[in-house]
Design an enzyme around this catalytic site. Structure first.
Site, short mmCIF file in Angstrom:
data_model
loop_
_atom_site.label_atom_id
_atom_site.label_comp_id
_atom_site.label_asym_id
_atom_site.label_seq_id
_atom_site.Cartn_x
_atom_site.Cartn_y
_atom_site.Cartn_z
N ASP A 269 0.83 -1.20 0.00
CA ASP A 269 0.00 0.00 0.00
C ASP A 269 0.86 1.25 0.00
O ASP A 269 2.04 1.23 0.39
CB ASP A 269 -0.90 0.02 1.25
CG ASP A 269 -2.03 -0.98 1.16
OD1 ASP A 269 -2.32 -1.46 0.05
OD2 ASP A 269 -2.61 -1.30 2.21
N LYS A 291 -4.13 2.41 -2.56
CA LYS A 291 -5.46 2.98 -2.76
C LYS A 291 -5.55 4.20 -1.86
O LYS A 291 -5.59 4.09 -0.64
CB LYS A 291 -6.56 1.98 -2.39
CG LYS A 291 -6.54 0.71 -3.22
CD LYS A 291 -7.82 -0.09 -3.08
CE LYS A 291 -8.08 -0.54 -1.67
NZ LYS A 291 -7.08 -1.51 -1.19
N ASP A 324 -2.34 -2.57 10.79
CA ASP A 324 -2.77 -3.95 10.94
C ASP A 324 -3.70 -4.31 9.79
O ASP A 324 -4.63 -3.55 9.48
CB ASP A 324 -3.49 -4.14 12.28
CG ASP A 324 -3.88 -5.58 12.52
OD1 ASP A 324 -3.20 -6.24 13.32
OD2 ASP A 324 -4.86 -6.06 11.91
N MET A 406 -8.74 7.52 8.16
CA MET A 406 -9.15 8.06 6.85
C MET A 406 -10.15 9.20 7.03
O MET A 406 -11.20 9.24 6.37
CB MET A 406 -9.73 6.95 5.98
CG MET A 406 -8.72 5.88 5.62
SD MET A 406 -9.42 4.44 4.78
CE MET A 406 -10.13 3.54 6.18
#
Length: 490
Positions: A269, A291, A324, A406
């Site tokens: 990521d 992403k 995690d 987020m």
């Protein structure tokens, strides 16, 4: 004589050196049933005596005033004799090695002189200039033994490297090393050609160093023989969802490190810190599948398809996720698809960003009478908007700590909704960007002021927002700022 061997010998004969500037020759000396002399009564002498005893030697210790550890060691084994006097020249006869921990330089020189007169290699602890050989830092997974030497320049560096090696090696590697001793004889009985024996041991190493720790059993030997007869072990692909932690490479788990160092392919990521990726196997193919909200990104179905295809081709695949993998990482979708495709999957947990941020701030997520509950939420739904199914009463609970993942883009909307639902405007709120990274930044305020502060800064890295009374303990001064961490004042 083979061409490569004769060529190498020709180069050496012509004056070229195969190894340039080797500080010392690393050797492993068998001491079983040999005699070793140890002089000195300190704890250092006791440790050297214990080390040689552990290698199977008969140890004669000479110490006028032995420390308690040395006396206890001699009482505990008939192979250690304690002579409560100074060493003499005649004591060196028949010794394989001589070791001394003698702070007096006169004693040290006498020791070396006597040892060399008797033809016995000698070592003076912490005096490499006087010694014929040195002790390195030892990784003991007997019969696997690893020695690390810095030629006496920095024993602490050697010990630090030893610690790294200890962390990298699977716990059961000593059992596999022991199996190698027993299986070598069994393999000889099969009378296999050299190529087949090499295939056997290559398969053996793959099993011994696999990130999934298993103990060797007799069935493994037969399976390796079967694979060897087929021309080599058949590769079975697999996928591991591995937590990379919040950023600091030192927070990576030992199991995660082993998976990274045995992977064929790593899909990672954007949230994974470069320092973590740098610990991966050098030969592994590394593919970014990040992403990020509101930016062009790799679709989830594309990621799943890649995982299945790579594993189906026999690759050991690591899906490396920030924090995690089981916290807001869409792990269930990947696990379900992999299981449906018959791909073995394993989960390696990591330190999630909330815990990394709390540790960096040195503020607990829980506190008696202030925060009896911790709740993790995401402020980013699948459509990019704030989810509309929150339990607003729980989020406004003054006795809960809330961590928002987020949530940068939706922080303003989230704050407005919380204020509308009755949260105290003075509730402490902090944003931590790149928690535990060297570039970590902290922005702190209240639920009424934080959104404006964050908008003014426009953070670009991974962020978590911490909301609740427990964070009143952080006032911008309570926790030290390390590694160049920046903060915005209240």
């Amino acid at each position: 004589m083979s061409r490569s061997y004769s060529d190498a010998m020709g180069r050496v004969g012509a004056g070229a050196s195969v190894l340039q500037g080797l500080a010392c020759l690393p050797v492993f000396y068998a001491l079983r049933d040999k005699r070793v002399l140890v002089a000195g009564g300190s704890n250092a002498a006791a440790w050297k005596a214990e080390l040689c005893h552990g290698a199977g030697a008969e140890v004669a210790v000479f110490a006028e005033d032995p420390c308690p550890a040395l006396a206890a060691l001699a009482l505990g084994s008939p192979r250690i004799s304690l002579n409560r006097r100074r060493f003499e020249a005649g004591d060196f006869a028949g010794m394989a090695l001589a070791i001394a921990a003698l702070p007096d330089p006169v004693d040290a020189r006498d020791f070396i002189k006597s040892a060399r007169a008797a033809g016995v290699p000698a070592n003076i602890v912490d005096q490499p200039g006087l010694s014929d050989f040195q002790f390195g830092a030892i990784v003991d997974r007997s019969p696997l033994v690893i020695g690390v030497s810095t030629d006496g320049a920095s024993p602490i560096l050697a010990q630090t490297i030893r610690g790294r090696l200890e962390a990298m090696l699977p716990h059961d590697i000593k059992l596999w090393a022991g199996a190698a001793v027993a299986w070598r004889e069994k393999l000889k009985e099969r009378n296999l050609p050299a190529v087949a024996r090499r295939l056997f041991w290559e398969g053996f190493c793959a099993r011994a160093l696999a990130p999934r720790q298993t103990k060797p059993v007799d069935d493994d030997f037969e399976a390796l023989i079967l694979d060897t007869n087929r021309g080599g072990a058949r590769e079975t692909g697999s996928v591991a969802l591995v937590g990379a932690g919040p950023g600091d490479p030192d927070l990576l788990t030992l199991k995660a490190l082993r998976f990274l160092q045995s992977a064929d392919v790593i899909l990672y990521d954007d949230l994974v810190a470069p320092g973590v990726l740098a610990l991966a196997r050098r030969e592994a193919e590394k593919i970014s599948v990040g992403k990020r909200g509101y930016r062009p990104s790799c679709r989830q179905d594309q990621i799943v398809a890649m995982l299945i295809e790579l594993a189906s081709n026999g690759k050991r695949v690591v899906r490396l996720k920030g924090g995690d993998p089981m916290v807001f990482g869409r792990a269930n979708e990947e696990i379900s698809a992999l299981r449906s495709a018959g791909v073995p999957v394993e989960i390696v947990p990591g330190v999630t960003a909330a815990l990394g941020a709390a540790a960096s701030l040195q503020v607990s997520l829980t506190e008696r009478d202030k925060a009896r509950r911790v709740q993790f939420i995401t402020a980013h739904a699948h459509d990019g908007r704030l989810p509309d199914d929150f339990d607003w009463g729980a989020l406004c609970d003054p006795h809960a700590s809330s961590v928002v993942y987020m949530g940068v883009k939706m922080l303003g909307v989230l704050s407005e909704r919380l204020l509308e639902r009755g949260i105290d405007p003075a509730t402490p709120a902090l944003l931590v960007e790149r928690a535990t990274w060297a570039e970590e930044r902290r922005i702190f305020g209240t639920i009424a002021t934080l959104a404006a502060k964050v908008a003014a800064v426009d953070p670009a890295g991974p962020c978590v927002v911490l909301i609740g009374a427990a964070f009143a303990a952080y006032d911008g001064e309570a926790a030290p700022i390390d590694h160049g961490v920046k903060q915005a004042a209240l």
